[in-house]
Each structure stands twice: as structure tokens, then as C-alpha cells.
Design an enzyme around this catalytic site. Structure first.
Site, PDB file in Angstrom:
ATOM      1  N   ASN A  15      18.034  29.727  25.196  1.00  0.00           N
ATOM      2  CA  ASN A  15      17.348  30.985  25.540  1.00  0.00           C
ATOM      3  C   ASN A  15      16.897  31.592  24.209  1.00  0.00           C
ATOM      4  O   ASN A  15      17.719  32.047  23.423  1.00  0.00           O
ATOM      5  CB  ASN A  15      18.347  31.885  26.267  1.00  0.00           C
ATOM      6  CG  ASN A  15      17.752  33.164  26.815  1.00  0.00           C
ATOM      7  OD1 ASN A  15      18.498  34.101  27.094  1.00  0.00           O
ATOM      8  ND2 ASN A  15      16.453  33.242  26.991  1.00  0.00           N
ATOM      9  N   GLN A  49      12.093  36.052  25.041  1.00  0.00           N
ATOM     10  CA  GLN A  49      12.077  37.506  24.907  1.00  0.00           C
ATOM     11  C   GLN A  49      11.870  37.899  23.447  1.00  0.00           C
ATOM     12  O   GLN A  49      12.195  37.139  22.530  1.00  0.00           O
ATOM     13  CB  GLN A  49      13.365  38.121  25.461  1.00  0.00           C
ATOM     14  CG  GLN A  49      13.428  38.071  26.989  1.00  0.00           C
ATOM     15  CD  GLN A  49      14.743  38.545  27.548  1.00  0.00           C
ATOM     16  OE1 GLN A  49      15.807  38.181  27.067  1.00  0.00           O
ATOM     17  NE2 GLN A  49      14.685  39.348  28.603  1.00  0.00           N
ATOM     18  N   ASN A  66      10.019  41.399  27.590  1.00  0.00           N
ATOM     19  CA  ASN A  66       9.798  40.104  28.214  1.00  0.00           C
ATOM     20  C   ASN A  66       8.452  39.537  27.770  1.00  0.00           C
ATOM     21  O   ASN A  66       7.644  40.235  27.153  1.00  0.00           O
ATOM     22  CB  ASN A  66       9.830  40.242  29.742  1.00  0.00           C
ATOM     23  CG  ASN A  66      11.173  40.714  30.248  1.00  0.00           C
ATOM     24  OD1 ASN A  66      12.209  40.187  29.854  1.00  0.00           O
ATOM     25  ND2 ASN A  66      11.161  41.708  31.120  1.00  0.00           N
ATOM     26  N   CYS A  75      20.222  41.897  27.437  1.00  0.00           N
ATOM     27  CA  CYS A  75      20.154  40.450  27.233  1.00  0.00           C
ATOM     28  C   CYS A  75      21.397  40.019  26.464  1.00  0.00           C
ATOM     29  O   CYS A  75      21.555  40.355  25.287  1.00  0.00           O
ATOM     30  CB  CYS A  75      18.891  40.056  26.480  1.00  0.00           C
ATOM     31  SG  CYS A  75      18.764  38.260  26.254  1.00  0.00           S
ATOM     32  N   GLU A 204      14.596  34.807  35.338  1.00  0.00           N
ATOM     33  CA  GLU A 204      14.616  36.145  34.751  1.00  0.00           C
ATOM     34  C   GLU A 204      13.321  36.885  35.064  1.00  0.00           C
ATOM     35  O   GLU A 204      12.229  36.338  34.884  1.00  0.00           O
ATOM     36  CB  GLU A 204      14.814  36.060  33.236  1.00  0.00           C
ATOM     37  CG  GLU A 204      16.150  35.459  32.827  1.00  0.00           C
ATOM     38  CD  GLU A 204      16.441  35.638  31.346  1.00  0.00           C
ATOM     39  OE1 GLU A 204      16.324  36.779  30.853  1.00  0.00           O
ATOM     40  OE2 GLU A 204      16.767  34.636  30.683  1.00  0.00           O
ATOM     41  N   CYS A 213      21.040  32.426  30.362  1.00  0.00           N
ATOM     42  CA  CYS A 213      20.942  33.883  30.494  1.00  0.00           C
ATOM     43  C   CYS A 213      22.339  34.472  30.369  1.00  0.00           C
ATOM     44  O   CYS A 213      23.192  34.239  31.233  1.00  0.00           O
ATOM     45  CB  CYS A 213      20.307  34.255  31.830  1.00  0.00           C
ATOM     46  SG  CYS A 213      20.205  36.034  32.124  1.00  0.00           S
ATOM     47  N   GLY A 214      22.570  35.226  29.296  1.00  0.00           N
ATOM     48  CA  GLY A 214      23.896  35.788  29.049  1.00  0.00           C
ATOM     49  C   GLY A 214      24.293  36.843  30.061  1.00  0.00           C
ATOM     50  O   GLY A 214      25.424  36.847  30.567  1.00  0.00           O
ATOM     51  N   SER A 215      23.377  37.759  30.374  1.00  0.00           N
ATOM     52  CA  SER A 215      23.708  38.786  31.367  1.00  0.00           C
ATOM     53  C   SER A 215      23.876  38.154  32.746  1.00  0.00           C
ATOM     54  O   SER A 215      24.690  38.612  33.557  1.00  0.00           O
ATOM     55  CB  SER A 215      22.647  39.889  31.392  1.00  0.00           C
ATOM     56  OG  SER A 215      21.385  39.394  31.798  1.00  0.00           O
TER      57      SER A 215
END
Length: 269
Positions: A15, A49, A66, A75, A204, A213-215
Site C-alpha cells: 500500500n 494515497q 486519495n 490510513c 478503499e 489497508c491498515g485501517s
């Protein structure tokens, strides 16, 4: 005449981000447009991002865009990347990153392992549609959703515990941006649980399918705990590696790598 902007390219499990220190923006820029330009894979630097950060007293403010120029509220992978970048620049191991109204407490264990306390999550927010509306959507598009749950990590996530093929993930991710269902869009998590591991793919909002995607990992972990599918600690697996998740006193702790790819100069025409 073109202007020059210093940038850093980093990624967390694939990412990827273009990161700029706000003090290096010496001119006046439309940041939304700059994000769209620099994010282009063939005509710019290329990223999922675009990140602007600024030191403020004892913390660092992070602003996220984004690739379509819209703003993002959180994020997790970018937070780990920024923490590593600050550590490399300053030697600080304990770093507070502020995104909107959320304070993220970061600790650099070593250069390749950073933990982030994301705080608590919520399963009851005004943006969340009723379960009936989600099932109506699924029936309309003939999608088999075995188990779904909305979770707010600081940004909105819908977690779908159902195995879908990649082409179906793209379709579902796009269809779920229906304004009648999610007024501001939603991040869509496709989670499969095996042996207390979550195998995760995330669509996302504003960026589409990303490699990690961390979140999304935080939201899917919290959702899995709530539904009794997993226990803490838990490994969340992406295509290019894993994050270790745990829950402590109601807080979600994310731990994983961050990679520095390049530093350079962008010529802005």
C-alpha cells in the site's frame, strides 16, 4: 515555469504513498489537484494515497488525499510509514500522529517494525445503514453476503466475512459506494477467517482495490472479535505480508512493517 517539490515514496505491505513535508511546499498549491497529479502511475510518481505532514509542538499532523483528490480520514499503513520516516529523520521512537480528531500513538520497535495504537472503534454511528438495507442491496445485485458488519475506525468500513473472487470484489466495492446506502462512501473489507488469521482484501473509497489497508485490518480485526470469529492477538494477512493485531483495554494495536522506497524531486508544471 515548473516548481520543484521534495517527496518521499514509501509503502506498507504494498500500500504505497507519496509523502511530503508541508514545509517543502514553498508555493501555493491546490493540494487535491497535486494529489491527483502525483498519484498517476505513468504520468506522476504513482501511489495509492498522497500524504502531507507537518510538525506541531509534540506531534505531527497528517493530511491524507486519495488518488481521485478526495480526502481520507485515516490510513493505518501511512501512519506506520510516517512514523518510520520521522524516526529516520529525528531518532524519535515514540511519535504521536494526529489525523483529524484522532491521535495515533506510534512506537518504533525497529526500522522494520512499528506499532500504532489506533484507539477504540465504534459499531454505532450515524453513517451506518440498517442491516436490512445492506441485505436489500445484496439481493438487488445477487451477492452472497454471509456476514456483514459496519465499523468506524476513524473512517468508515463495511466488513464482509464472505469469500468473493477478485472481479466480484471490484464490482461489490464500486456498487457499495451508492449514496443512498453510504452518503460519503465506504471502505469495503473482504475477510476470510482461517485458524485465527484474517485473509483480507480491501476496496478503499477514492482509491479502489489496494494491496493492503491498515485501517481495514483494524476494522476487520475488531469486527471479528465482536462476532466471535477470532481472538486477540490475531494475524491479518495481505498479499505481501501480515500485520499483527491485538486488543488492549478497548484499544486496537496494529504492528507491522514500513518500507522506504525512494526520495526525489517532483517537477510541478
Amino acid at each position: 515555469m515548473s516548481s520543484k517539490i521534495n517527496f518521499v515514496k514509501m509503502h506498507g505491505l504494498g500500500n504505497d504513498f507519496v509523502i511530503i513535508n508541508k514545509k517543502d511546499l514553498t508555493g501555493t498549491y491546490d493540494l487535491s489537484q497535486l494529489a491527483k497529479s502525483m498519484a498517476k502511475r505513468h504520468l506522476g510518481i504513482g501511489c495509492d494515497q498522497f500524504i502531507i505532514y507537518e510538525e506541531q509542538n509534540d506531534s505531527y499532523e497528517m493530511i491524507i488525499y486519495n488518488i481521485d483528490g478526495s480526502s481520507a480520514k485515516l490510513c493505518g499503513n501511512a501512519t506506520r510509514c510516517l512514523a518510520k520516516l520521522i524516526y529516520l529523520d529525528t531518532g524519535k521512537k515514540d511519535i504521536t500522529v494526529v489525523v483529524g480528531n484522532k491521535k495515533l500513538l506510534c512506537h518504533v520497535i525497529d526500522e522494520n517494525n512499528i506499532s500504532v495504537n489506533v484507539g477504540g472503534v465504534s459499531f454505532n454511528e450515524s453513517w451506518m445503514p440498517s442491516r436490512d438495507k445492506i441485505w436489500e442491496f445484496a439481493e438487488r445485485y445477487m451477492i452472497d453476503l454471509k456476514e456483514t458488519i459496519c465499523v468506524d475506525v476513524g473512517n468508515p468500513h463495511l466488513v464482509i466475512f464472505s469469500k468473493l473472487e477478485l472481479q466480484d470484489q471490484k464490482i461489490v466495492g464500486e456498487k457499495l459506494q451508492d449514496k443512498a446506502l453510504f452518503a460519503d462512501g465506504v471502505n469495503v473489507n473482504f475477510a476470510e477467517v482461517r485458524d485465527n488469521k484474517i485473509y483480507l482484501s480491501v476496496w478503499e473509497r477514492g482509491s479502489g482495490l489496494t494491496l493492503a489497508c491498515g485501517s481495514g485490518a483494524c476494522g476487520s480485526f475488531a469486527a471479528g472479535l465482536k462476532l466471535g470469529f477470532i481472538h486477540s492477538p490475531c494475524e491479518v494477512v495481505f498479499k505481501h505480508g501480515s500485520l499483527i493485531m491485538k486488543e488492549e483495554n478497548g484499544n486496537i494495536i496494529m504492528q507491522g512493517p514500513a518500507s522506504l522506497v525512494a526520495k526525489g524531486m517532483y517537477y510541478c508544471e
